[in-house]
Scaffold this motif. Structure first.
Motif, PDB file in Angstrom:
ATOM      1  N   ILE A 108       9.610  11.158   5.000  1.00 41.45           N
ATOM      2  CA  ILE A 108       8.240  10.635   4.892  1.00 41.45           C
ATOM      3  C   ILE A 108       7.673  10.349   6.276  1.00 41.45           C
ATOM      4  O   ILE A 108       6.534  10.705   6.578  1.00 41.45           O
ATOM      5  N   GLU A 109       8.464   9.737   7.142  1.00 41.48           N
ATOM      6  CA  GLU A 109       8.008   9.421   8.499  1.00 41.48           C
ATOM      7  C   GLU A 109       7.784  10.682   9.318  1.00 41.48           C
ATOM      8  O   GLU A 109       6.898  10.720  10.172  1.00 41.48           O
ATOM      9  N   GLN A 110       8.564  11.736   9.072  1.00 37.02           N
ATOM     10  CA  GLN A 110       8.343  13.009   9.768  1.00 37.02           C
ATOM     11  C   GLN A 110       6.974  13.579   9.426  1.00 37.02           C
ATOM     12  O   GLN A 110       6.301  14.140  10.284  1.00 37.02           O
ATOM     13  N   VAL A 111       6.574  13.443   8.169  1.00 38.89           N
ATOM     14  CA  VAL A 111       5.316  14.037   7.712  1.00 38.89           C
ATOM     15  C   VAL A 111       4.122  13.134   8.003  1.00 38.89           C
ATOM     16  O   VAL A 111       3.098  13.598   8.526  1.00 38.89           O
ATOM     17  N   TYR A 112       4.221  11.850   7.658  1.00 40.11           N
ATOM     18  CA  TYR A 112       3.066  10.956   7.720  1.00 40.11           C
ATOM     19  C   TYR A 112       3.079   9.962   8.877  1.00 40.11           C
ATOM     20  O   TYR A 112       2.070   9.322   9.145  1.00 40.11           O
ATOM     21  N   GLY A 113       4.202   9.802   9.545  1.00 42.54           N
ATOM     22  CA  GLY A 113       4.298   8.838  10.634  1.00 42.54           C
ATOM     23  C   GLY A 113       5.026   7.581  10.189  1.00 42.54           C
ATOM     24  O   GLY A 113       5.180   7.317   9.005  1.00 42.54           O
ATOM     25  N   ARG A 114       5.467   6.826  11.178  1.00 39.83           N
ATOM     26  CA  ARG A 114       6.243   5.611  10.909  1.00 39.83           C
ATOM     27  C   ARG A 114       5.309   4.417  10.808  1.00 39.83           C
ATOM     28  O   ARG A 114       4.542   4.135  11.731  1.00 39.83           O
ATOM     29  N   ILE A 115       5.400   3.725   9.689  1.00 38.91           N
ATOM     30  CA  ILE A 115       4.664   2.474   9.474  1.00 38.91           C
ATOM     31  C   ILE A 115       5.589   1.531   8.718  1.00 38.91           C
ATOM     32  O   ILE A 115       6.535   1.978   8.070  1.00 38.91           O
ATOM     33  N   PRO A 116       5.317   0.240   8.769  1.00 39.85           N
ATOM     34  CA  PRO A 116       6.166  -0.691   8.007  1.00 39.85           C
ATOM     35  C   PRO A 116       5.873  -0.590   6.504  1.00 39.85           C
ATOM     36  O   PRO A 116       4.771  -0.245   6.094  1.00 39.85           O
ATOM     37  N   ARG A 117       6.866  -0.899   5.707  1.00 37.34           N
ATOM     38  CA  ARG A 117       6.679  -0.968   4.258  1.00 37.34           C
ATOM     39  C   ARG A 117       5.901  -2.228   3.926  1.00 37.34           C
ATOM     40  O   ARG A 117       5.972  -3.220   4.635  1.00 37.34           O
ATOM     41  N   GLU A 118       5.170  -2.166   2.819  1.00 33.88           N
ATOM     42  CA  GLU A 118       4.391  -3.320   2.365  1.00 33.88           C
ATOM     43  C   GLU A 118       4.712  -3.607   0.911  1.00 33.88           C
ATOM     44  O   GLU A 118       5.063  -2.713   0.158  1.00 33.88           O
ATOM     45  N   GLN A 119       4.571  -4.861   0.539  1.00 38.35           N
ATOM     46  CA  GLN A 119       4.743  -5.272  -0.855  1.00 38.35           C
ATOM     47  C   GLN A 119       3.361  -5.454  -1.482  1.00 38.35           C
ATOM     48  O   GLN A 119       2.517  -6.154  -0.923  1.00 38.35           O
ATOM     49  N   VAL A 120       3.135  -4.808  -2.620  1.00 39.70           N
ATOM     50  CA  VAL A 120       1.901  -4.973  -3.373  1.00 39.70           C
ATOM     51  C   VAL A 120       2.298  -5.197  -4.824  1.00 39.70           C
ATOM     52  O   VAL A 120       2.925  -4.327  -5.436  1.00 39.70           O
ATOM     53  N   GLU A 121       1.966  -6.373  -5.325  1.00 38.38           N
ATOM     54  CA  GLU A 121       2.266  -6.741  -6.708  1.00 38.38           C
ATOM     55  C   GLU A 121       3.723  -6.474  -7.071  1.00 38.38           C
ATOM     56  O   GLU A 121       4.034  -5.903  -8.115  1.00 38.38           O
ATOM     57  N   GLY A 122       4.621  -6.848  -6.184  1.00 40.17           N
ATOM     58  CA  GLY A 122       6.047  -6.748  -6.446  1.00 40.17           C
ATOM     59  C   GLY A 122       6.664  -5.372  -6.235  1.00 40.17           C
ATOM     60  O   GLY A 122       7.847  -5.192  -6.462  1.00 40.17           O
ATOM     61  N   LYS A 123       5.876  -4.398  -5.799  1.00 37.88           N
ATOM     62  CA  LYS A 123       6.402  -3.062  -5.539  1.00 37.88           C
ATOM     63  C   LYS A 123       6.368  -2.791  -4.047  1.00 37.88           C
ATOM     64  O   LYS A 123       5.543  -3.332  -3.317  1.00 37.88           O
ATOM     65  N   THR A 124       7.258  -1.902  -3.597  1.00 35.50           N
ATOM     66  CA  THR A 124       7.382  -1.573  -2.181  1.00 35.50           C
ATOM     67  C   THR A 124       6.694  -0.241  -1.903  1.00 35.50           C
ATOM     68  O   THR A 124       6.970   0.749  -2.589  1.00 35.50           O
ATOM     69  N   TYR A 125       5.821  -0.225  -0.900  1.00 36.94           N
ATOM     70  CA  TYR A 125       5.052   0.972  -0.571  1.00 36.94           C
ATOM     71  C   TYR A 125       5.024   1.229   0.932  1.00 36.94           C
ATOM     72  O   TYR A 125       5.072   0.293   1.738  1.00 36.94           O
ATOM     73  N   TYR A 126       4.853   2.501   1.272  1.00 41.38           N
ATOM     74  CA  TYR A 126       4.279   2.887   2.551  1.00 41.38           C
ATOM     75  C   TYR A 126       2.813   3.130   2.217  1.00 41.38           C
ATOM     76  O   TYR A 126       2.507   3.862   1.267  1.00 41.38           O
ATOM     77  N   ILE A 127       1.897   2.545   2.974  1.00 42.92           N
ATOM     78  CA  ILE A 127       0.471   2.709   2.694  1.00 42.92           C
ATOM     79  C   ILE A 127      -0.192   3.328   3.919  1.00 42.92           C
ATOM     80  O   ILE A 127      -0.264   2.704   4.978  1.00 42.92           O
ATOM     81  N   TYR A 128      -0.668   4.558   3.758  1.00 39.26           N
ATOM     82  CA  TYR A 128      -1.334   5.296   4.833  1.00 39.26           C
ATOM     83  C   TYR A 128      -2.822   5.349   4.571  1.00 39.26           C
ATOM     84  O   TYR A 128      -3.246   5.547   3.434  1.00 39.26           O
ATOM     85  N   LYS A 129      -3.615   5.188   5.626  1.00 40.04           N
ATOM     86  CA  LYS A 129      -5.076   5.271   5.516  1.00 40.04           C
ATOM     87  C   LYS A 129      -5.553   6.626   6.012  1.00 40.04           C
ATOM     88  O   LYS A 129      -5.014   7.166   6.974  1.00 40.04           O
ATOM     89  N   ASN A 130      -6.588   7.130   5.354  1.00 44.00           N
ATOM     90  CA  ASN A 130      -7.223   8.365   5.783  1.00 44.00           C
ATOM     91  C   ASN A 130      -8.017   8.058   7.046  1.00 44.00           C
ATOM     92  O   ASN A 130      -8.915   7.214   7.013  1.00 44.00           O
ATOM     93  N   PRO A 131      -7.717   8.705   8.166  1.00 45.90           N
ATOM     94  CA  PRO A 131      -8.447   8.399   9.397  1.00 45.90           C
ATOM     95  C   PRO A 131      -9.945   8.703   9.292  1.00 45.90           C
ATOM     96  O   PRO A 131     -10.747   8.083   9.974  1.00 45.90           O
ATOM     97  N   ALA A 132     -10.322   9.628   8.415  1.00 49.16           N
ATOM     98  CA  ALA A 132     -11.736   9.978   8.248  1.00 49.16           C
ATOM     99  C   ALA A 132     -12.448   9.039   7.271  1.00 49.16           C
ATOM    100  O   ALA A 132     -13.651   8.856   7.358  1.00 49.16           O
ATOM    101  N   GLU A 133     -11.708   8.452   6.331  1.00 48.69           N
ATOM    102  CA  GLU A 133     -12.254   7.553   5.305  1.00 48.69           C
ATOM    103  C   GLU A 133     -11.271   6.404   5.095  1.00 48.69           C
ATOM    104  O   GLU A 133     -10.417   6.478   4.216  1.00 48.69           O
ATOM    105  N   PRO A 134     -11.356   5.317   5.874  1.00 43.41           N
ATOM    106  CA  PRO A 134     -10.337   4.260   5.810  1.00 43.41           C
ATOM    107  C   PRO A 134     -10.137   3.613   4.439  1.00 43.41           C
ATOM    108  O   PRO A 134      -9.080   3.057   4.173  1.00 43.41           O
ATOM    109  N   MET A 135     -11.124   3.683   3.539  1.00 43.41           N
ATOM    110  CA  MET A 135     -10.940   3.126   2.201  1.00 43.41           C
ATOM    111  C   MET A 135     -10.051   4.026   1.343  1.00 43.41           C
ATOM    112  O   MET A 135      -9.541   3.607   0.307  1.00 43.41           O
ATOM    113  N   GLN A 136      -9.841   5.262   1.756  1.00 42.86           N
ATOM    114  CA  GLN A 136      -8.943   6.161   1.043  1.00 42.86           C
ATOM    115  C   GLN A 136      -7.526   5.910   1.546  1.00 42.86           C
ATOM    116  O   GLN A 136      -7.274   5.963   2.736  1.00 42.86           O
ATOM    117  N   ARG A 137      -6.639   5.615   0.600  1.00 39.39           N
ATOM    118  CA  ARG A 137      -5.269   5.313   0.980  1.00 39.39           C
ATOM    119  C   ARG A 137      -4.279   6.116   0.153  1.00 39.39           C
ATOM    120  O   ARG A 137      -4.541   6.433  -0.998  1.00 39.39           O
TER     121      ARG A 137
END
Length: 185
Positions: A108-137
């Motif tokens: 995943i990090e090879q393709v999308y880059g390294r970011i920290p994992r985040e917890q959202v409503e008890g689940k673990t995610y990598y959350i990437y933002k669209n550089p062209a549209e930051p509200m798109q994740r």
């Protein structure tokens, strides 16, 4: 000494360019030819007939959610008729970048880059933002114990209650409904 400093600076510059190249790009915010922001007509033309659909609310936004084969769901804003949410789970999905169920953080990090994992409503995610549209994740749900990919979720909707509370759907104001009541005595 000078050669060592030039060598270190060269390594730093190269690593900056390498990390910039390993980041989510706008084309990562689509799946099987459907992108966030596409029209409902394009969604149905591209993916074909859904198994079923239903009208629901996601974080206060009215959507029509379509369910397709292979555990693919797509939600379309009832106001704009544009795709606002895509979710794929199960063990059959694979992206153009060869990300699939069971992918490990290294891939995943090879393709999308390294970011920290985040917890959202008890689940673990990598959350990437669209550089062209930051509200798109792009949310990559990871198994919290084993660390492998469980599902992928592309959205332009709020993802937390806090975001939903501050999210204002850009809908035209609706005129209040006037009621006329007659009372028979």
């Amino acid at each position: 000494m000078m050669k060592r400093m030039i060598f270190v600076l060269t390594i730093l510059v190269c690593s900056l360019f390498a990390s910039a190249a390993l980041a989510a790009v706008p084309t990562d915010f689509s799946y099987r030819g459907v992108a966030l922001g596409d029209t409902e007509a394009r969604l149905l033309q591209t993916l074909g007939e859904p198994i079923y659909d239903r009208d629901i609310m996601i974080r206060g936004v009215r959507v029509k959610q379509y369910t397709f084969a292979h555990d693919l769901k797509a939600a379309v804003s009832q106001r704009t008729h544009k795709v606002v949410d895509l979710t794929v789970g199960g063990k059959d999905f694979v992206t153009e970048q060869d990300i699939r169920y069971g992918a490990l953080p290294h891939k995943i990090e090879q393709v999308y880059g390294r970011i920290p994992r985040e917890q959202v409503e008890g689940k673990t995610y990598y959350i990437y933002k669209n550089p062209a549209e930051p509200m798109q994740r792009l949310l990559l749900e990871m198994d919290p114990v084993e660390g492998y990919l469980l599902s992928m979720h592309w959205t332009s909707l709020p993802i937390t209650d806090e975001e939903a509370d501050s999210f204002i759907e850009e809908a035209p104001a609706q005129a209040p409904v006037k009621l006329h009541l007659e009372m028979n005595h």
